[in-house]
Design a protein around this motif. Sequence first.
Motif, PDB file in Angstrom:
ATOM      1  N   HIS A   4     -18.778  28.764   6.407  1.00  0.00           N
ATOM      2  CA  HIS A   4     -19.963  29.434   6.944  1.00  0.00           C
ATOM      3  C   HIS A   4     -20.025  29.137   8.440  1.00  0.00           C
ATOM      4  O   HIS A   4     -20.025  27.969   8.839  1.00  0.00           O
ATOM      5  N   THR A   5     -20.064  30.177   9.251  1.00  0.00           N
ATOM      6  CA  THR A   5     -20.125  30.005  10.699  1.00  0.00           C
ATOM      7  C   THR A   5     -21.260  30.831  11.283  1.00  0.00           C
ATOM      8  O   THR A   5     -21.540  31.927  10.827  1.00  0.00           O
ATOM      9  N   PHE A  59     -18.455  24.894   2.313  1.00  0.00           N
ATOM     10  CA  PHE A  59     -19.058  24.693   0.998  1.00  0.00           C
ATOM     11  C   PHE A  59     -17.969  24.840  -0.050  1.00  0.00           C
ATOM     12  O   PHE A  59     -17.083  25.694   0.086  1.00  0.00           O
ATOM     13  N   ALA A  60     -18.043  24.045  -1.103  1.00  0.00           N
ATOM     14  CA  ALA A  60     -17.024  24.067  -2.152  1.00  0.00           C
ATOM     15  C   ALA A  60     -16.960  25.430  -2.836  1.00  0.00           C
ATOM     16  O   ALA A  60     -15.881  25.891  -3.211  1.00  0.00           O
ATOM     17  N   ASP A  61     -18.117  26.066  -2.996  1.00  0.00           N
ATOM     18  CA  ASP A  61     -18.157  27.347  -3.706  1.00  0.00           C
ATOM     19  C   ASP A  61     -19.483  28.053  -3.417  1.00  0.00           C
ATOM     20  O   ASP A  61     -20.317  27.539  -2.670  1.00  0.00           O
ATOM     21  N   GLN A  62     -19.667  29.220  -4.028  1.00  0.00           N
ATOM     22  CA  GLN A  62     -20.880  30.004  -3.800  1.00  0.00           C
ATOM     23  C   GLN A  62     -22.123  29.258  -4.257  1.00  0.00           C
ATOM     24  O   GLN A  62     -23.179  29.328  -3.618  1.00  0.00           O
ATOM     25  N   VAL A  95     -13.818  33.215   3.117  1.00  0.00           N
ATOM     26  CA  VAL A  95     -13.137  32.545   2.026  1.00  0.00           C
ATOM     27  C   VAL A  95     -11.653  32.699   2.270  1.00  0.00           C
ATOM     28  O   VAL A  95     -11.206  33.663   2.906  1.00  0.00           O
ATOM     29  N   PRO A  96     -10.836  31.748   1.792  1.00  0.00           N
ATOM     30  CA  PRO A  96      -9.401  31.843   2.005  1.00  0.00           C
ATOM     31  C   PRO A  96      -8.804  33.102   1.358  1.00  0.00           C
ATOM     32  O   PRO A  96      -9.247  33.527   0.295  1.00  0.00           O
TER      33      PRO A  96
END
Length: 98
Positions: A4-5, A59-62, A95-96
């Motif tokens: 998140h940027t 963040f690890a996930d949503q 996300v990657p």
Amino acid sequence: MIRHTVSFTLVHAEGSAEERDFLTAGPALLTAIPGVQDFTVSRQVSTKSPFRFQFAMTFADQAAYDVYDAHPDHRGFVASRWATEVADFAEQDFVPVA
């Protein structure tokens, strides 16, 4: 994983005490929210962007991002500081690529 940027420009004069306070207080508050990882504050060096700073965090996930987004400290910071001290911003979430 979500990166998140938020790139932004403040209403404060460059190098002012108000600018320093925002760039210090924001990270201190936001990094205490559960799920925030790898928080960085960056200063823009390119003349190709109108934004002077960036907050970025992972963040690890949503689900972790959703906890952060709904957290009262995040919402309070946005309402009390961000809304009055940020002149302009652009938010991006990555996300990657698989």
